[in-house]
Write a protein that holds these residues in place. Structure first.
Motif, short mmCIF file in Angstrom:
data_model
loop_
_atom_site.label_atom_id
_atom_site.label_comp_id
_atom_site.label_asym_id
_atom_site.label_seq_id
_atom_site.Cartn_x
_atom_site.Cartn_y
_atom_site.Cartn_z
N PHE A 37 15.58 -9.67 -13.32
CA PHE A 37 14.30 -10.25 -13.76
C PHE A 37 13.58 -9.31 -14.72
N TYR A 38 13.71 -8.01 -14.50
CA TYR A 38 13.10 -7.04 -15.42
C TYR A 38 13.78 -7.10 -16.79
N SER A 39 15.10 -7.20 -16.80
CA SER A 39 15.84 -7.23 -18.07
C SER A 39 15.53 -8.51 -18.84
N MET A 40 15.13 -9.58 -18.14
CA MET A 40 14.75 -10.82 -18.81
C MET A 40 13.29 -10.81 -19.26
N GLY A 41 12.59 -9.70 -18.92
CA GLY A 41 11.19 -9.60 -19.32
C GLY A 41 10.24 -10.37 -18.44
N LEU A 42 10.70 -10.72 -17.22
CA LEU A 42 9.86 -11.50 -16.30
C LEU A 42 9.11 -10.63 -15.31
N LEU A 43 9.50 -9.37 -15.18
CA LEU A 43 8.80 -8.41 -14.33
C LEU A 43 8.49 -7.16 -15.15
N SER A 44 7.45 -6.46 -14.73
CA SER A 44 7.05 -5.26 -15.49
C SER A 44 7.80 -4.02 -15.04
N ALA A 45 8.53 -4.10 -13.91
CA ALA A 45 9.28 -2.94 -13.41
C ALA A 45 10.48 -3.43 -12.61
N PRO A 46 11.61 -2.71 -12.69
CA PRO A 46 12.81 -3.10 -11.92
C PRO A 46 12.76 -2.54 -10.52
N GLU A 47 11.65 -2.73 -9.84
CA GLU A 47 11.45 -2.12 -8.53
C GLU A 47 11.24 -3.19 -7.46
N TYR A 48 11.38 -2.77 -6.21
CA TYR A 48 11.10 -3.69 -5.12
C TYR A 48 10.33 -2.96 -4.03
N LEU A 49 9.46 -3.70 -3.37
CA LEU A 49 8.72 -3.20 -2.22
C LEU A 49 9.23 -3.90 -0.98
N GLU A 50 9.50 -3.15 0.06
CA GLU A 50 10.02 -3.74 1.29
C GLU A 50 8.97 -3.68 2.39
N HIS A 51 8.75 -4.80 3.02
CA HIS A 51 7.83 -4.89 4.14
C HIS A 51 8.49 -5.66 5.27
N SER A 52 8.09 -5.36 6.48
CA SER A 52 8.46 -6.18 7.62
C SER A 52 7.29 -7.09 7.92
N ALA A 53 7.58 -8.25 8.50
CA ALA A 53 6.49 -9.17 8.84
C ALA A 53 5.51 -8.53 9.80
N SER A 54 5.97 -7.55 10.56
CA SER A 54 5.06 -6.86 11.49
C SER A 54 3.99 -6.08 10.75
N ASP A 55 4.24 -5.76 9.46
CA ASP A 55 3.23 -5.07 8.65
C ASP A 55 2.01 -5.95 8.43
N LEU A 56 2.18 -7.25 8.66
CA LEU A 56 1.09 -8.19 8.43
C LEU A 56 0.30 -8.50 9.69
N ASP A 57 0.74 -7.91 10.81
CA ASP A 57 0.05 -8.15 12.08
C ASP A 57 -1.35 -7.55 12.05
N THR A 58 -2.33 -8.32 12.50
CA THR A 58 -3.71 -7.83 12.60
C THR A 58 -4.31 -8.31 13.93
N PRO A 59 -5.24 -7.58 14.47
CA PRO A 59 -5.80 -7.95 15.78
C PRO A 59 -6.92 -8.98 15.72
N TYR A 60 -7.38 -9.31 14.50
CA TYR A 60 -8.54 -10.19 14.41
C TYR A 60 -8.30 -11.37 13.48
N VAL A 61 -8.95 -12.48 13.79
CA VAL A 61 -8.89 -13.67 12.94
C VAL A 61 -9.49 -13.35 11.57
N GLY A 62 -8.84 -13.83 10.53
CA GLY A 62 -9.35 -13.62 9.18
C GLY A 62 -8.77 -12.43 8.46
#
Length: 211
Positions: A37-62
């Motif tokens: 995607f970077y070589s096609m000019g669709l992304l600004s960097a050939p990088e990736y960020l990895e997250h687990s869904a647990s990174d999105l866990d929060t104790p409060y609504v909202g």
């Protein structure tokens, strides 16, 4: 497409679902997608960020929704890889999480600005896509990674040993020794927790240590 004055971003999918067992190359393919995607000019960097869904866990609504937006902002111009993504559909804030993801990916701030890959086992990911009907339309592209074959495991094992400085010489394919190793790998691949490339790497390290 560019030669025909066509807008690539409106015709190429930026969102994918990867379903597979452990150790079948999802992270490696994610890296390659970023480079393409970077070589096609669709992304600004050939990088990736990895997250687990647990990174999105929060104790409060909202808070779940705002956390998803923060992670999407961090991934702008890159590939965002969410492993064990099926967890987004579990827990008391599952609806908030999936609603925010579906909504955000259609907003100008994020649409066509990053690649999002949700990954997990086939059964779990199918269950996640049913939590919110909008997820299927936001993630129309999917790829199923199969378990590595016994021959592929053996090839990878030989490669890893060679890199470690251990020469692993096998007899021809018709030999009893070759057949025994293939038989062992076939037995291992039937185990429910077989990790494919991850377990082959563990095996190679054990062989190097014993050598």
């Amino acid at each position: 497409m560019r030669a025909c004055s066509m807008d690539l971003k409106s015709r190429i999918s930026f969102n994918f679902v990867f379903t597979s067992p452990l150790g079948t190359g999802k992270t490696t393919i994610t890296q390659k997608i970023g480079q393409v995607f970077y070589s096609m000019g669709l992304l600004s960097a050939p990088e990736y960020l990895e997250h687990s869904a647990s990174d999105l866990d929060t104790p409060y609504v909202g808070q779940t929704g705002s956390k998803i937006i923060t992670i999407l902002k961090d991934g702008l111009g890159k590939v965002l890889f969410v492993d064990e993504a099926y967890r987004l559909g579990k827990g008391q804030f599952a609806k908030e999480a999936t609603d925010e993801l579906v909504s955000s990916l259609t907003q100008p701030q994020f649409l066509g600005k990053l690649v999002v890959i949700l990954a997990g086992s086939t059964k779990d990911m199918n269950r996640l896509l049913k939590v919110n009907p909008g997820l299927s339309s936001r993630f129309p592209e999917g790829h199923v990674f199969q378990n590595m074959t016994a021959e592929e495991c053996l090839t990878l094992l030989q490669h890893q040993l060679r890199v470690a400085g251990v020469e692993f010489v096998l007899e021809h394919r018709q030999s009893d020794g070759y057949g025994d190793i293939i038989k062992h790998f076939n037995s291992l691949s039937c185990l429910p927790n077989w990790g494919n490339g991850q377990d082959v790497e563990t095996l190679s390290k054990a062989i190097v240590a014993s050598a």
